[in-house]
Design an enzyme around this catalytic site. Sequence first.
Site, PDB file in Angstrom:
ATOM      1  N   GLY A 122       0.831  -1.194   0.000  1.00 43.97           N
ATOM      2  CA  GLY A 122       0.000   0.000   0.000  1.00 43.97           C
ATOM      3  C   GLY A 122       0.865   1.242   0.000  1.00 43.97           C
TER       4      GLY A 122
ATOM      5  CD  GLN B  44       3.101   5.855   2.733  1.00 47.54           C
ATOM      6  OE1 GLN B  44       2.115   5.338   2.212  1.00 47.54           O
ATOM      7  NE2 GLN B  44       4.060   5.155   3.310  1.00 47.54           N
TER       8      GLN B  44
ATOM      9  CG  LEU C  75       6.508   1.126   1.657  1.00 42.92           C
ATOM     10  CD1 LEU C  75       5.951   1.401   0.268  1.00 42.92           C
ATOM     11  CD2 LEU C  75       7.634   0.110   1.599  1.00 42.92           C
TER      12      LEU C  75
ATOM     13  CD  GLU D 294      -1.130   2.623   2.552  1.00 49.76           C
ATOM     14  OE1 GLU D 294      -0.724   3.797   2.477  1.00 49.76           O
ATOM     15  OE2 GLU D 294      -0.395   1.682   2.911  1.00 49.76           O
TER      16      GLU D 294
ATOM     17  CG  HIS E  87      -0.056   6.897   5.389  1.00 51.25           C
ATOM     18  ND1 HIS E  87       1.057   7.402   6.032  1.00 51.25           N
ATOM     19  CD2 HIS E  87       0.163   5.576   5.242  1.00 51.25           C
ATOM     20  CE1 HIS E  87       1.908   6.423   6.262  1.00 51.25           C
ATOM     21  NE2 HIS E  87       1.391   5.293   5.803  1.00 51.25           N
TER      22      HIS E  87
END
Length: 170
Positions: free
Chosen positions: A46, A51, A96, A138, A141
């Site tokens: 994802g 990001q 990540l 996600e 985020h």
Amino acid sequence: MSLLPILTIPDTRLKQTCTPLTGVDGRVAQLMDDMLETMYKAPGIGLAAPQVGVLERIIVVDVTDHKTETPAPLAMANPELVWSGDEMQVVQEGCLSIPEIYADVTRPRQIRVRYVDRNGEVQEMDAEGLLSTCIQHEIDHLNGVLFIDHLSSLKRNMLLRKYNKQRKAG
């Protein structure tokens, strides 16, 4: 398509709330493609627009095992949870943007998400298990929330110390 740089903590853009999109156009579709390519290369399951430094409400996910399954990428603009089940599950999450740090996070096992697809069409889908966790991670985020924010302050601080130590050593 092109690879995008993935931001890591403590970049302040990771803690900002993203702006909703007014529609999906060629620029957004291209960004979705670039995000998918970046996610696959990382490798990850994802990726959210903040990001890669874009403060817009876009996520991409694909939880298939790329060695044994056909990829099943999902690209979502303006995703929102419209329902979540009562049953909870604990999944070890990573990110990540916080490389090599993992922790157990408790989230609803089943969700329904509404979003705009790459063709500009409003869609709804039900998800459970790993896909449910990934979508929730996600969407977090997009609201400036990292998976470590779901942990106790003691556990979060321990993981941040480990991350900072690894970063300095690397």
